[in-house]
Every structure is written in structure tokens, then in C-alpha cells.
Enzyme design. Structure first.
Site, PDB file in Angstrom:
ATOM      1  N   ASP A 175       0.592  -1.123   0.344  1.00  0.00           N
ATOM      2  CA  ASP A 175      -0.059  -0.077  -0.266  1.00  0.00           C
ATOM      3  C   ASP A 175       0.666   1.497   0.135  1.00  0.00           C
ATOM      4  OD1 ASP A 175      -2.236  -1.956   0.294  1.00  0.00           O
ATOM      5  OD2 ASP A 175      -1.978  -1.696   2.362  1.00  0.00           O
ATOM      6  N   ARG A 176       1.848   1.351  -0.599  1.00  0.00           N
ATOM      7  CA  ARG A 176       2.978   2.262  -0.833  1.00  0.00           C
ATOM      8  C   ARG A 176       3.656   2.681   0.339  1.00  0.00           C
ATOM      9  NH1 ARG A 176       2.174   0.644  -5.337  1.00  0.00           N
ATOM     10  NH2 ARG A 176       1.856   1.314  -6.888  1.00  0.00           N
ATOM     11  N   LEU A 177       3.545   2.062   1.415  1.00  0.00           N
ATOM     12  CA  LEU A 177       4.058   1.846   2.476  1.00  0.00           C
ATOM     13  C   LEU A 177       5.412   1.233   2.753  1.00  0.00           C
ATOM     14  CD1 LEU A 177       1.177   2.354   5.695  1.00  0.00           C
ATOM     15  CD2 LEU A 177       2.504   4.091   4.497  1.00  0.00           C
TER      16      LEU A 177
END
Ligand SMILES: Cc1cc2nc3c(=O)[nH]c(=O)nc-3n(C[C@H](O)[C@H](O)[C@H](O)COP(=O)(O)O)c2cc1C
Length: 209
Positions: free
Chosen positions: A186-188
Site C-alpha cells: 500500500d505504498r508504505l
């Protein structure tokens, strides 16, 4: 296919700064070894960025050596990158190992390596590559491909001695900054940086993705 719809999830790994060594070159070597084992195509290819005044330029080069204090690559000293490095010796290297979902950013100061070491590497290359390095005025405008091929043929026909041209050799980048990036869900993403704070002393920090 809309570019907006191209979307990958990153899920191959994570980074924990507490498990990373104090010396970022050691960590780079671990990742590099994994990139080689993973059969990343041209795992030693990276983007070298230089500047002319306040205008940056980038191109891919091949990393040819990693020693305890830096990174070595070879090129034409009179090429665009060579001229830019003689104006401003600060440069950056960027590795992207897509299949491992990893990026490494390295910044530092570049200097020419010893001529003897450049000679040693030059003669280790295939003869055809040596000839190409001799006859190609890298980054200069040329009339045609034919012009290059003529130069190559006349070089071969005249049986000229193969010798490293003075304007071709290695550069050594001594890093003062690293970022290790591992893609996350999730783009973390994980981003761990190292900044030099003294002789062979580095400070680690985590950056927001
Ligand atoms: C995979 C790959 C590897 C390359 N390796 C080198 C290299 O090791 N040295 C080099 O001078 N150019 C290399 N090149 C060519 C450079 O990207 C570039 O075209 C050339 O060095 C001229 O750049 P400049 O005009 O900015 O100096 C490579 C290109 C690619 C795509």
C-alpha cells in the site's frame, strides 16, 4: 491501456534499521549479492547523475568494482559526464532492482582512479571493446555510423598497438549518503538513509515514504 491503471503491489520484503550494519557499504554488498543471485539483468547497471551548472544529466553506467570506501566505474573522461565531473565532482548513483522491489541511492564525490588501475581494467576487456573505446569520441557529434566503422577498420588494418587512451579510465565515487528503499504494501515503503558524520562513521535514519 491507461498509464493511470498500471499499479503494482510491492510485497517482497521489508527493512528494519536495527538489523542493518553500521557500514552502509556492507549492506550494499549484501543487496548486490542478492541482486546477482536473483539474476537481475545487468545487476551492476546504475544511473549516474552529474551536473553542469544547475542542470542535471543522467545516464546508465556499469559498476565495475566495490571497495571498502567506494564504487568504481569506467568511461571516457572527455564525454559529457566526464566534462561535468571535472566541473563538479559531486555525483549520484541509482540502482533499481525491479524484481527485488529495491532501489539504492548513493551520493558522493568522484575522482579519477590511478592510471595503472585503469590500464589493468582496459586490457582485461575484450579486444573489440578496447578498439571501440579508442576510436569512439564519446558524446561528440559524428557524421555517421559509417565514419565510426571506417575508423575501426583503419585501426585494425594498420595494426596499431592497443593502448588505453589517456582520456579513458575509471572514476571512484566515495559516498557520503545512502538510501536503501524496499517497496512495501500500500505504498508504505521502507526508506533507510545513512549520512556520514565522521571518518567511517555513519548515522542511520528512517524517512517517510
Ligand atoms: C546497460 C548500460 C550500460 C552502460 N555502461 C556504460 C559504462 O560503463 N560506461 C560508459 O561510459 N557508458 C555506459 N553506457 C552508455 C551511457 O549510458 C551513455 O550513453 C554514455 O556513457 C554517454 O553518456 P554522456 O554523453 O552523458 O557522457 C551504458 C549504457 C547502458 C544502457
Amino acid at each position: 491501456m491507461k498509464l493511470h491503471d498500471l499499479r503494482q503491489q510491492y510485497k517482497k520484503g521489508s527493512l528494519n534499521e536495527d538489523n542493518m550494519p553500521a557500514d552502509p557499504i556492507l549492506f550494499f554488498k549484501e543487496w548486490f549479492k542478492e541482486a546477482m543471485q536473483y539474476h537481475q539483468f545487468e545487476a551492476n547497471a546504475c544511473v549516474l547523475s552529474t551536473t553542469a551548472g544547475n542542470r542535471p544529466s543522467s545516464r546508465v553506467i556499469l559498476l565495475k568494482e566495490i571497495d571498502s570506501d567506494g564504487f568504481v566505474f569506467f568511461t571516457n573522461y572527455l564525454s559529457r559526464k566526464g566534462k561535468e565531473l571535472s566541473d563538479n565532482s559531486f555525483a549520484s548513483l541509482n540502482f533499481f532492482w525491479a524484481d527485488l522491489e529495491r532501489q539504492v541511492r548513493i551520493e558522493g564525490k568522484v575522482s579519477k582512479i590511478d592510471q595503472v588501475e585503469s590500464d589493468r581494467y582496459f586490457i582485461s576487456r575484450p579486444i573489440e571493446s578496447q578498439i571501440s573505446a579508442i576510436i569512439s569520441p564519446q558524446s561528440s557529434v559524428i557524421e555517421s555510423k559509417m565514419e565510426l566503422l571506417k575508423r575501426k577498420n583503419s585501426f585494425i588494418n594498420n595494426d596499431v598497438n592497443l593502448q588505453r587512451p589517456e582520456n579513458w579510465g575509471g572514476y571512484h565515487l566515495i559516498p557520503d549518503y545512502f538510501e536503501f528503499w524496499q517497496g512495501g504494501a500500500d505504498r508504505l515503503h521502507d526508506r533507510i538513509i545513512y549520512k556520514i558524520i565522521g571518518v567511517a562513521q555513519w548515522k542511520k535514519n528512517r524517512l517517510a515514504p
